[in-house]
Write a protein that holds these residues in place. Sequence first.
Motif, PDB file in Angstrom:
ATOM      1  N   GLY A  77       7.371  -9.950 -36.860  1.00 42.59           N
ATOM      2  CA  GLY A  77       6.690  -9.229 -38.107  1.00 42.59           C
ATOM      3  C   GLY A  77       7.662  -8.057 -38.420  1.00 42.59           C
ATOM      4  O   GLY A  77       8.736  -8.251 -38.268  1.00 42.59           O
ATOM      5  N   ASN A  78       7.502  -8.179 -39.521  1.00 39.51           N
ATOM      6  CA  ASN A  78       8.079  -7.448 -40.742  1.00 39.51           C
ATOM      7  C   ASN A  78       8.239  -5.588 -39.743  1.00 39.51           C
ATOM      8  O   ASN A  78       7.135  -4.942 -39.965  1.00 39.51           O
ATOM      9  CB  ASN A  78       7.607  -7.023 -42.027  1.00 39.51           C
ATOM     10  N   ALA A  79       8.763  -5.267 -39.196  1.00 35.45           N
ATOM     11  CA  ALA A  79       9.134  -3.536 -38.007  1.00 35.45           C
ATOM     12  C   ALA A  79       9.151  -2.668 -39.384  1.00 35.45           C
ATOM     13  O   ALA A  79       8.379  -1.935 -39.211  1.00 35.45           O
ATOM     14  CB  ALA A  79      10.140  -3.175 -37.520  1.00 35.45           C
ATOM     15  N   TYR A  81       1.577  -1.911 -35.633  1.00 32.48           N
ATOM     16  CA  TYR A  81       1.826  -2.561 -34.560  1.00 32.48           C
ATOM     17  C   TYR A  81       2.855  -1.704 -33.033  1.00 32.48           C
ATOM     18  O   TYR A  81       2.426  -2.173 -32.041  1.00 32.48           O
ATOM     19  CB  TYR A  81       1.742  -3.888 -35.280  1.00 32.48           C
ATOM     20  N   LEU A  82       3.531  -1.402 -34.210  1.00 34.23           N
ATOM     21  CA  LEU A  82       4.583  -1.025 -33.131  1.00 34.23           C
ATOM     22  C   LEU A  82       4.001   0.545 -32.521  1.00 34.23           C
ATOM     23  O   LEU A  82       4.512   0.942 -31.164  1.00 34.23           O
ATOM     24  CB  LEU A  82       5.819  -0.191 -34.032  1.00 34.23           C
ATOM     25  N   THR A  83       3.371   1.280 -33.097  1.00 36.47           N
ATOM     26  CA  THR A  83       2.263   2.112 -31.949  1.00 36.47           C
ATOM     27  C   THR A  83       1.484   1.564 -31.156  1.00 36.47           C
ATOM     28  O   THR A  83       1.308   1.657 -29.636  1.00 36.47           O
ATOM     29  CB  THR A  83       1.386   3.104 -33.291  1.00 36.47           C
ATOM     30  N   TYR A  84       0.424   0.425 -31.434  1.00 33.69           N
ATOM     31  CA  TYR A  84      -0.116  -0.788 -30.326  1.00 33.69           C
ATOM     32  C   TYR A  84       0.822  -1.259 -28.998  1.00 33.69           C
ATOM     33  O   TYR A  84       0.640  -0.528 -27.889  1.00 33.69           O
ATOM     34  CB  TYR A  84      -0.229  -1.065 -30.964  1.00 33.69           C
ATOM     35  N   LEU A  85       1.866  -1.453 -29.410  1.00 34.18           N
ATOM     36  CA  LEU A  85       3.139  -1.447 -28.701  1.00 34.18           C
ATOM     37  C   LEU A  85       3.400  -1.153 -27.283  1.00 34.18           C
ATOM     38  O   LEU A  85       3.261  -0.851 -26.584  1.00 34.18           O
ATOM     39  CB  LEU A  85       4.048  -2.294 -29.544  1.00 34.18           C
ATOM     40  N   THR A  90      20.930  -3.213 -45.288  1.00 35.39           N
ATOM     41  CA  THR A  90      19.605  -3.325 -45.887  1.00 35.39           C
ATOM     42  C   THR A  90      18.369  -2.432 -45.635  1.00 35.39           C
ATOM     43  O   THR A  90      17.663  -2.335 -46.188  1.00 35.39           O
ATOM     44  CB  THR A  90      19.410  -5.196 -46.094  1.00 35.39           C
ATOM     45  N   GLY A  91      18.370  -1.834 -44.473  1.00 38.03           N
ATOM     46  CA  GLY A  91      17.097  -1.289 -43.632  1.00 38.03           C
ATOM     47  C   GLY A  91      16.305  -2.526 -43.698  1.00 38.03           C
ATOM     48  O   GLY A  91      14.941  -2.015 -43.160  1.00 38.03           O
ATOM     49  N   LYS A  92      15.591  -3.760 -43.261  1.00 43.52           N
ATOM     50  CA  LYS A  92      15.426  -4.299 -43.110  1.00 43.52           C
ATOM     51  C   LYS A  92      14.801  -4.700 -41.487  1.00 43.52           C
ATOM     52  O   LYS A  92      16.587  -4.675 -41.092  1.00 43.52           O
ATOM     53  CB  LYS A  92      15.676  -5.731 -43.427  1.00 43.52           C
ATOM     54  N   ALA A  93      14.061  -4.124 -40.813  1.00 48.69           N
ATOM     55  CA  ALA A  93      13.331  -4.387 -39.567  1.00 48.69           C
ATOM     56  C   ALA A  93      12.671  -5.886 -38.964  1.00 48.69           C
ATOM     57  O   ALA A  93      11.494  -5.602 -40.032  1.00 48.69           O
ATOM     58  CB  ALA A  93      13.698  -3.378 -38.703  1.00 48.69           C
ATOM     59  N   TYR A  94      13.012  -6.710 -38.291  1.00 48.58           N
ATOM     60  CA  TYR A  94      11.436  -7.722 -38.044  1.00 48.58           C
ATOM     61  C   TYR A  94      11.446  -7.886 -36.541  1.00 48.58           C
ATOM     62  O   TYR A  94      12.646  -7.284 -35.479  1.00 48.58           O
ATOM     63  CB  TYR A  94      11.918  -8.881 -37.968  1.00 48.58           C
ATOM     64  N   PHE A  95      10.299  -7.387 -35.847  1.00 51.21           N
ATOM     65  CA  PHE A  95       9.860  -7.505 -34.234  1.00 51.21           C
ATOM     66  C   PHE A  95       9.545  -9.053 -33.976  1.00 51.21           C
ATOM     67  O   PHE A  95       9.191  -9.798 -34.256  1.00 51.21           O
ATOM     68  CB  PHE A  95       9.026  -6.723 -33.507  1.00 51.21           C
ATOM     69  N   LEU A  96      10.217  -8.995 -33.466  1.00 52.97           N
ATOM     70  CA  LEU A  96       9.083 -10.709 -32.337  1.00 52.97           C
ATOM     71  C   LEU A  96       9.546 -10.565 -31.010  1.00 52.97           C
ATOM     72  O   LEU A  96       9.747  -9.272 -29.878  1.00 52.97           O
ATOM     73  CB  LEU A  96      10.880 -11.561 -32.205  1.00 52.97           C
TER      74      LEU A  96
END
Length: 128
Positions: free
Chosen positions: A75-77, A83-87, A112-118
Amino acid sequence: MDVRTRLKFYNEALQFEDVFERVVKYKNGTDIRSEVLKEIVARSGASKMSSPNLLGSGAFGSVYEGSSDVVYKMGNANDNLGYLTYLRLIHGKHSPHFPRITSKDLFYCEQTGKAYFLIEMERLCRYD
């Protein structure tokens, strides 16, 4: 979204850096989403596969097939601070009410400031 707003989200996502086991930083304008998809293909062990098999997607993320008992959630972080808070909440907790998470990685580009989580997590079965 302009670069200033994207960098704001990028800085907010980095506040969750402690949740992740591995953080991969890119300094150039790399297409991070394609790098994460390559990581899924490499981890699933399907060398013949050019792209991972999409199981489903929602407003903020997608789930890809892994092995028989593992799926990969990407997902796009920047847009997924909830969702990051849930993690962070379920981090280190062993409960039958939370999915078992095998690994958590964050990929981001400083330019660019883009972040994705896996997230590699147990495959959940449908309960009817």
